[in-house]
Scaffold this active site. Structure first.
Site, PDB file in Angstrom:
ATOM      1  N   ARG A   1       0.862  -1.179   0.000  1.00 47.94           N
ATOM      2  CA  ARG A   1       0.000   0.000   0.000  1.00 47.94           C
ATOM      3  C   ARG A   1       0.898   1.228   0.000  1.00 47.94           C
ATOM      4  NH1 ARG A   1      -3.342  -2.867  -1.595  1.00 47.94           N
ATOM      5  NH2 ARG A   1      -5.445  -3.299  -0.777  1.00 47.94           N
TER       6      ARG A   1
ATOM      7  N   GLU B   1      -2.959   7.694  -3.947  1.00 48.19           N
ATOM      8  CA  GLU B   1      -3.422   7.070  -5.181  1.00 48.19           C
ATOM      9  C   GLU B   1      -4.836   7.544  -5.567  1.00 48.19           C
ATOM     10  OE1 GLU B   1      -4.024   2.407  -6.216  1.00 48.19           O
ATOM     11  OE2 GLU B   1      -2.151   2.941  -5.232  1.00 48.19           O
TER      12      GLU B   1
ATOM     13  N   HIS C   1      -0.834   0.369 -10.066  1.00 43.23           N
ATOM     14  CA  HIS C   1      -1.498  -0.606  -9.195  1.00 43.23           C
ATOM     15  C   HIS C   1      -1.942  -1.844  -9.981  1.00 43.23           C
ATOM     16  CE1 HIS C   1      -3.615  -0.927  -5.060  1.00 43.23           C
ATOM     17  NE2 HIS C   1      -3.353  -2.129  -5.543  1.00 43.23           N
TER      18      HIS C   1
END
Length: 297
Positions: free
Chosen positions: A215, A244, A262
């Site tokens: 993350r 993000e 991602h």
């Protein structure tokens, strides 16, 4: 004739066709979480106390379309007796593969070479041109000894690297000093937010590289950009970002960074398998009255 009322399920974003068809076979899909019995949430959706309150007291299960659940207030879900499930195991291999992809792309300067060719820079074969490093022989520190971390270690070892696993309670500061590659595989929580900050970046070798497929907020992105610019570490491969989908502007012009949007679990078979785990969790709670095997609350 008595008609059975099918459970109502809200899906926060479009899902693969196979998953959508499986949902529609057993549930009525609704456009909002309000009044839903179950929710399929993406990691981009913040499921906090206000969200659960708005959904209503009939809500029984939230199936998160991810292995991480940092987007969900688990304490609030427990208070409301809402089951939260995630999608473990099925994305382990895909995410580990991407971690290795970032390592190899960075060490062998693939991204840099791609940009070089696209700019139509003049070049010819030369024994000293764009030399990189091999993964073989490197010490790869795997921070987070869960499923994905262990699979990443296995793949790295197959390339001839020496993996070192760091779990809770291990002396991370000491291990960082010895690593050639640091690969992050921890869930995001209060204890892992900015786990890699300016201080820990300075502990790493100047020749070391950092890989993050966990993350984004596990890394202090501003501190990382500064460390890369100043040569504190040699490079970074990132698939996730602190804010993000926004990416720190200071990272974008750096040649010693490989960036991907991602893609950790982004293969079709993986995303379908993740969705089917969500379907199974909904079925377990709403149709069979049991706790699913992948429940986290």
């Amino acid at each position: 004739m008595m008609h059975l009322v099918r459970p109502r399920v809200h899906v926060s974003e479009p899902v693969p066709r196979e998953v959508d068809e499986a949902l529609r076979r057993e549930f009525d899909l609704v456009g909002t979480p309000q009044g839903a019995d179950g929710i399929v949430s993406m990691l981009t959706v913040t499921v906090d106390d206000a969200y659960l309150e708005a959904a209503g007291p009939q809500l029984r299960v939230v199936a998160n379309y991810a292995v991480g659940v940092n987007n969900i207030d688990l304490a609030a879900a427990r208070r409301r007796e809402v089951v939260v499930a995630n999608t473990p195991d099925v994305l382990t291999g895909a995410t580990a593969e991407l971690a290795l992809t970032l390592m190899l792309s960075l060490l062998r300067r693939v991204g840099e070479g791609d940009r070089f060719v696209r700019r139509r820079e003049p070049w010819r074969f030369s024994l000293e041109f764009m030399l990189g490093r091999r993964l073989a022989g490197a010490t790869v520190l795997i921070v987070g000894a869960g499923r994905i971390g262990r699979e990443t270690a296995r793949l790295a070892e197959a390339f001839g690297a020496r993996p070192v696993l760091a779990g809770r309670g291990d002396d991370l500061d000491s291990l960082l000093r010895e690593a050639d590659i640091v690969s992050l595989h921890v869930p995001l929580g209060d204890d892992t937010r900015h786990l890699v900050d300016a201080r820990r970046l300075r502990l790493m070798k100047p020749t070391a590289v950092l890989i993050n497929t966990s993350r984004g907020a596990v890394v202090d992105e501003e501190a990382l950009a500064a460390a890369l610019h100043e040569g504190v570490i040699a490079g970074a491969g990132l698939d996730v970002y602190e804010h993000e989908p926004e990416v720190c502007e200071k990272l974008l012009p750096l040649k010693n960074v490989v960036l991907s949007p991602h893609l950790g679990s982004a293969t079709r078979d993986t995303r379908i398998a993740m969705g089917m785990l969500c379907v199974e969790a909904l079925r377990a709670v709403l149709l069979e009255g049991r706790t699913p095997a992948n429940a986290v609350t």
